[in-house]
Design an enzyme around this catalytic site. Structure first.
Site, PDB file in Angstrom:
ATOM      1  N   TYR A  24       0.713  -1.425  -0.226  1.00 12.37           N
ATOM      2  CA  TYR A  24      -0.058  -0.089  -0.096  1.00 12.37           C
ATOM      3  C   TYR A  24       0.831   1.305  -0.048  1.00 12.37           C
ATOM      4  CZ  TYR A  24      -3.789  -3.296   0.711  1.00 12.37           C
ATOM      5  OH  TYR A  24      -4.480  -4.154   0.500  1.00 12.37           O
ATOM      6  N   ASP A  73       5.381  -7.699  -1.322  1.00  7.75           N
ATOM      7  CA  ASP A  73       4.078  -7.980  -1.984  1.00  7.75           C
ATOM      8  C   ASP A  73       4.512  -8.007  -3.562  1.00  7.75           C
ATOM      9  OD1 ASP A  73       0.848  -7.551  -2.600  1.00  7.75           O
ATOM     10  OD2 ASP A  73       1.005  -7.928  -0.362  1.00  7.75           O
ATOM     11  N   ASP A  74       3.127  -7.891  -4.026  1.00 12.58           N
ATOM     12  CA  ASP A  74       3.368  -8.178  -5.559  1.00 12.58           C
ATOM     13  C   ASP A  74       4.381  -6.785  -6.091  1.00 12.58           C
ATOM     14  OD1 ASP A  74       2.791  -7.759  -8.470  1.00 12.58           O
ATOM     15  OD2 ASP A  74       0.654  -7.413  -8.011  1.00 12.58           O
ATOM     16  N   LYS A 123       1.877 -15.092   1.489  1.00 11.18           N
ATOM     17  CA  LYS A 123       0.393 -14.206   1.390  1.00 11.18           C
ATOM     18  C   LYS A 123       0.148 -14.762  -0.165  1.00 11.18           C
ATOM     19  CE  LYS A 123      -1.760  -9.853   0.417  1.00 11.18           C
ATOM     20  NZ  LYS A 123      -1.449  -8.442   0.581  1.00 11.18           N
ATOM     21  N   ASP A 172      -2.547 -15.016  -2.878  1.00 12.87           N
ATOM     22  CA  ASP A 172      -3.474 -13.972  -3.432  1.00 12.87           C
ATOM     23  C   ASP A 172      -4.221 -14.298  -4.634  1.00 12.87           C
ATOM     24  OD1 ASP A 172      -5.227 -11.762  -3.292  1.00 12.87           O
ATOM     25  OD2 ASP A 172      -3.210 -10.368  -3.467  1.00 12.87           O
ATOM     26  N   CYS A 213      -5.741 -14.999   0.518  1.00 15.85           N
ATOM     27  CA  CYS A 213      -6.480 -13.418   0.204  1.00 15.85           C
ATOM     28  C   CYS A 213      -6.991 -13.601  -1.155  1.00 15.85           C
ATOM     29  CB  CYS A 213      -5.101 -12.483  -0.106  1.00 15.85           C
ATOM     30  SG  CYS A 213      -5.619 -10.700  -0.335  1.00 15.85           S
ATOM     31  N   ARG A 243      -7.488 -12.977   4.973  1.00 19.51           N
ATOM     32  CA  ARG A 243      -8.051 -11.794   4.538  1.00 19.51           C
ATOM     33  C   ARG A 243      -9.440 -11.924   4.450  1.00 19.51           C
ATOM     34  NH1 ARG A 243      -5.441  -7.670   1.356  1.00 19.51           N
ATOM     35  NH2 ARG A 243      -7.554  -6.990   0.547  1.00 19.51           N
ATOM     36  N   ASP A 272      -9.620  -4.596  -0.330  1.00 22.97           N
ATOM     37  CA  ASP A 272      -8.390  -3.812   0.037  1.00 22.97           C
ATOM     38  C   ASP A 272      -8.723  -2.462   0.782  1.00 22.97           C
ATOM     39  OD1 ASP A 272      -7.440  -5.766  -1.449  1.00 22.97           O
ATOM     40  OD2 ASP A 272      -6.057  -4.468  -2.953  1.00 22.97           O
TER      41      ASP A 272
HETATM   42  C1  9PG Z   1      -1.391  -6.879  -5.073  1.00 26.12           C
HETATM   43  C2  9PG Z   1      -2.631  -6.678  -4.278  1.00 26.12           C
HETATM   44  C3  9PG Z   1      -2.498  -6.679  -2.565  1.00 26.12           C
HETATM   45  C4  9PG Z   1      -3.791  -6.624  -1.935  1.00 26.12           C
HETATM   46  C5  9PG Z   1      -4.630  -7.795  -2.493  1.00 26.12           C
HETATM   47  C6  9PG Z   1      -4.807  -7.720  -3.965  1.00 26.12           C
HETATM   48  O1  9PG Z   1      -9.614  -6.819  -9.036  1.00 26.12           O
HETATM   49  N1  9PG Z   1      -8.465  -6.398  -8.880  1.00 26.12           N
HETATM   50  O2  9PG Z   1      -7.937  -6.085 -10.195  1.00 26.12           O
HETATM   51  C7  9PG Z   1      -7.678  -6.364  -7.869  1.00 26.12           C
HETATM   52  C8  9PG Z   1      -6.338  -6.040  -7.897  1.00 26.12           C
HETATM   53  C9  9PG Z   1      -5.705  -5.789  -6.667  1.00 26.12           C
HETATM   54  C10 9PG Z   1      -6.147  -6.416  -5.565  1.00 26.12           C
HETATM   55  C11 9PG Z   1      -7.587  -7.003  -5.513  1.00 26.12           C
HETATM   56  C12 9PG Z   1      -8.125  -6.958  -6.745  1.00 26.12           C
HETATM   57  O3  9PG Z   1      -5.670  -6.496  -4.350  1.00 26.12           O
HETATM   58  O4  9PG Z   1      -5.767  -7.787  -1.839  1.00 26.12           O
HETATM   59  O5  9PG Z   1      -3.448  -6.753  -0.562  1.00 26.12           O
HETATM   60  O6  9PG Z   1      -1.589  -8.023  -2.633  1.00 26.12           O
HETATM   61  O7  9PG Z   1      -3.511  -7.581  -4.728  1.00 26.12           O
HETATM   62  O8  9PG Z   1      -1.626  -6.768  -6.410  1.00 26.12           O
END
Ligand code: 9PG
Length: 781
Positions: A304, A335-336, A445, A447, A489, A504, A508
């Site tokens: 974040y 993270d990512d 994590k 995701d 997540c 989670r 977000d």
């Molecule tokens: C990393 C993030 C973080 C975050 C996660 C998740 O729908 N979408 O395009 C979308 C993008 C990102 C997202 C959720 C939905 O957040 O919750 O904490 O790790 O991925 O990309």
């Protein structure tokens, strides 16, 4: 006291201490009520949908067949069940048309409900398609009643969304639910559950029905081994037209002589309604052997603040800042952004020129666990993974790779899903787990996990979506080895029970209060924002420590860049702290003002306790969390999610505080007037929170409040003992570097004694009052 089983000519009844259950035998009907027989639900049937297929987000095709005449009945007084010892009744029931059902009903002596399992047998001579099993099917009619206390117009239904990011809300009968828009249904909704609409509510895996603060129903699947499941409520304002618990089979054929078992269903009475979700979760967690850690973790996460642009030096810098701060966090999680492409996890991005191993080493050398983000069921079309192994991709009915989602954060945006029923994928997931562990990461994590349980044409078509998902996670865990912490997540929640240490439970967070544009785009309140994240933190609070450690998502404490006001940041911090689960900060620590750094310290370590949740008010979200401690004291948090000031009145008796109570206002850092009964607290501004520490006033020496932690004395005080008149000995214990104030009530002193303290980890001091009410600084540094 044991359960009494009473067999009569046309029924069998089970009497427990808290509920009674009854099976009528001709035709089969199930009832559950309180011992007085005043509150409950009567006349439910057991059914299945056959000769049809489940259809994505629509009613399954097929014919409903209903269990009718009970043929055989067996009663056992005391057997071992997944939920403990219980009495069990098993019935073989005619269905007709070459089908039969086995029904098992279990009740333990002190259970607030029953457990129900159903099996469909093909006794005919042709193979049958089974689209769904319905262990509970209730519609009002002759002998079929629902009696819950209160006014039917005030009934609320808990609609739990499919995955981590999907909203959870208490709906009013007749209200229009908000399903995700078509394009995003794959991301936010279960693949087979019908689309909710006015008159038909859908809740994933479990639900609750009743009037706030009165006795209600708790209904949910406690096993999640094979089929995705949900609860449906047919309704209009003031009326319930039907309540169904269903598991979809993902297309299953039943050969002659074969049987198909439903997931096991819990049906209970909960007083009050607010405890219904916890009642189910406790049982689902037990049945699926949820690996809930004894202690909640805290951490730092890159996402974040740095997003996909994160570089190794950003992580290093914050590792050093954590050390300098003396912040007692457990994990530093990358993270990512560290990877070259979604799917190519071991090929680092340019921002990580040395790769991940040295960074993990650095994190561990600084005393933290090293954490890494992965999206293990996704592959970008241009990733090496998708190019080299197209056979790994989940396909649609026409054989084309299925798009799991479009994520604008990623190059090309589009992502395919992996099919964990392909042996190559299973092996690849296992080796991925092994390799990231070898790099030094023992906190993962995981995701975008919904992608592992999509509807699709799988390599092994006999494995349903949920089972494929569980197989994939199990493979990754196998590779990662013992001691790994898995944080789910974007994960299908029911399907994940028993697989994760942490989860989670909301969308977000973001450095903004709301996100209306994204909400409108998605159709549901899942846009990244503090309010959307917190709404789920409150609605899903009862899952904490029952299914996993809840992850409320990160706390963002920065003053800039942020659209959150001071008030909103404090609300976010207090709610994350009271949630009692993971406490993870996602700021550039050097950017935090001394005040905001102090707030961070006041959230660490995690409170650990699971709070009780208050009733849902406007907007269908509870706005109150209460953490009770063994000594009768409590922490009480109330948030105003609305846009207008709200009057705040607190009924102390409802919190179990019957006599005079001392009240510490955590944000104001002072004691309020002593109170008993009702406490009037004036107005609460929009988006603001009020956090109080409540202590029974027994005249003993007590710590009334502290500025060391939001717990305000509940966590940090090891002991306080009087050592003669005007003298006391205080022992504090709290990890990290601390400085702040402790407010003591001493029997011989009229006023509160406020002591300044500074220490590392622990402090043991004698306080000599000697007529002085405010002793000066006490420090061991
Ligand atoms: C990393 C993030 C973080 C975050 C996660 C998740 O729908 N979408 O395009 C979308 C993008 C990102 C997202 C959720 C939905 O957040 O919750 O904490 O790790 O991925 O990309």
């Amino acid at each position: 006291m044991a359960v009494t089983v009473k067999r009569e000519e046309s029924s069998v009844s089970l009497f427990g201490e808290r509920v009674r259950a009854r099976l009528e035998l001709a035709p089969l009907r199930l009832s559950l009520s309180d011992p007085s027989g005043e509150v409950g639900i009567w006349g439910a049937r057991v059914a299945a949908l056959v000769d049809g297929k489940p259809r994505p987000n629509a009613e399954p095709s097929g014919t409903r067949v209903v269990a009718s005449l009970v043929r055989d009945l067996a009663c056992e007084d005391d057997v071992e069940t997944p939920l403990g010892r219980a009495a069990r009744v098993r019935a073989r029931v005619a269905v007709g048309d070459g089908l039969e059902m086995g029904v098992a009903l279990e009740l333990g002596s002190d259970w607030p409900g029953v457990s129900l399992a159903v099996e469909l047998h093909n006794t005919g001579d042709r193979t049958r398609d089974v689209a769904a099993l319905e262990p509970f099917l209730w519609e009002p009619g002759a002998g079929a009643r629902l009696a819950l206390p209160g006014d039917a117009r005030a009934l609320r239904f808990l609609a739990l969304g499919h995955q981590s990011w999907s909203p959870a809300r208490w709906l009013r009968l007749g209200e229009k639910p908000r399903p995700p828009r078509r394009m995003l249904r794959r991301v936010y909704a279960s693949p087979f559950a019908p689309r909710p609409r006015r008159g038909r509510f859908v809740s994933e895996s479990a639900s609750a029905l009743g009037q706030p603060e009165r006795t209600g129903l708790s209904l949910g699947f406690t096993s999640h081994s094979r089929f995705l499941s949900w609860i449906e409520l047919a309704n209009e304002p003031g009326r319930v037209h039907g309540l169904t618990a269903r598991c979809a089979t993902d297309g299953e054929s039943l050969a002659p002589g074969a049987a198909l078992a439903s997931e096991r269903l819990w049906l209970g009475l909960s007083a009050p309604l607010e405890q219904a979700l916890g009642q189910w979760a406790e049982r689902a967690g037990r049945e699926m052997s949820a690996p809930v850690p004894a202690r909640a973790l805290s951490g730092w996460c890159s996402w974040y603040r740095f997003g996909t642009g994160v570089r190794a030096e950003d992580v290093s810098r914050n590792v050093r800042a954590l050390r300098t701060l003396g912040a007692p966090v457990d994990v530093v999680q990358i993270d990512d952004g560290f990877q070259s492409a979604i799917g190519d996890w071991l090929a680092p991005a340019p921002g990580f020129p040395e790769g991940l191993a040295p960074l993990a080493r650095e994190i561990r050398a600084a005393g933290f666990r090293a954490g890494l983000w992965l999206a293990p069921f996704l592959a970008a079309p241009r990733s090496r993974l998708a190019q080299v192994h197209p056979e790994f991709l989940l396909r649609d009915a026409r054989g084309k790779p299925l798009t799991a989602l479009w994520n604008p954060d990623w190059p090309g945006a589009r992502c395919f899903a992996l099919d964990a029923t392909h042996p190559g994928v299973e092996a690849w997931l296992e080796s991925l787990g092994r390799e990231v562990r070898a790099l030094g990461f023992d906190y993962l994590k995981l995701d975008f996990l919904f992608a592992g349980a999509l509807a699709g044409a799988r390599h092994d078509p006999r494995v349903p979506a949920l089972a494929a998902y569980r197989r994939g996670i199990a493979a990754l865990r196998r590779g990662a080895g013992p001691g790994v912490f898995l944080l789910g997540c974007g994960a299908p929640l029911g399907a994940s029970i028993g697989l994760f240490e942490g989860m989670r439970i909301g969308p977000d967070v973001a450095a903004r209060w709301t996100n209306p544009i994204f909400d409108r785009l998605v159709g549901v309140e899942a846009g990244a924002s503090a309010r959307n994240a917190l709404a789920n933190v409150f609605a899903r609070a009862p899952l904490h420590q029952r299914l996993w450690l809840n992850d409320p998502d990160c706390v963002l404490l920065r003053e800039a860049p942020s659209k959150l006001s001071d008030t909103e940041v404090r609300t976010l911090a207090a709610a994350v702290a009271l949630a009692g689960g993971l406490v993870v900060v996602s700021d550039e620590l050097a950017e935090l003002s001394p005040e905001r750094r102090a707030w961070l310290m006041r959230m660490l370590p995690s409170l650990g306790h699971a709070p009780a949740v208050g009733p849902a008010r406007g907007g269908g979200v509870p706005d109150e969390l209460v953490t009770r401690f063994d000594d009768g004291s409590a922490l009480w948090l109330r948030v105003n999610f609305g846009e207008r000031p709200e009057r705040l009145d607190l009924d102390l008796r409802a919190l179990g505080l019957r006599g005079a109570t001392r009240v510490w206002d955590v944000f104001a850092e002072r004691e309020l007037e002593r109170a008993s009964g009702e406490l009037s607290l004036g107005n609460l501004a929009p988006h603001a929170a009020r956090l109080l520490r409540l202590i029974p006033d027994d005249g003993a020496a007590r710590v009334i409040g502290s500025t060391l932690h939001f717990a305000s004395g509940a966590l940090e005080v090891e002991s306080l003992a009087l050592e003669g008149p005007g003298a006391a000995r205080l022992k504090l214990r709290l990890p990290g570097a601390r400085s702040g104030e402790v407010a003591l009530a001493l029997p011989s002193v009229a006023r509160l004694v406020r002591v300044h303290v500074a220490f590392d980890e622990a402090l043991d001091v004698r306080i000599q009052l000697g007529g002085v009410v405010n002793p000066s600084e006490i420090s061991d540094r």
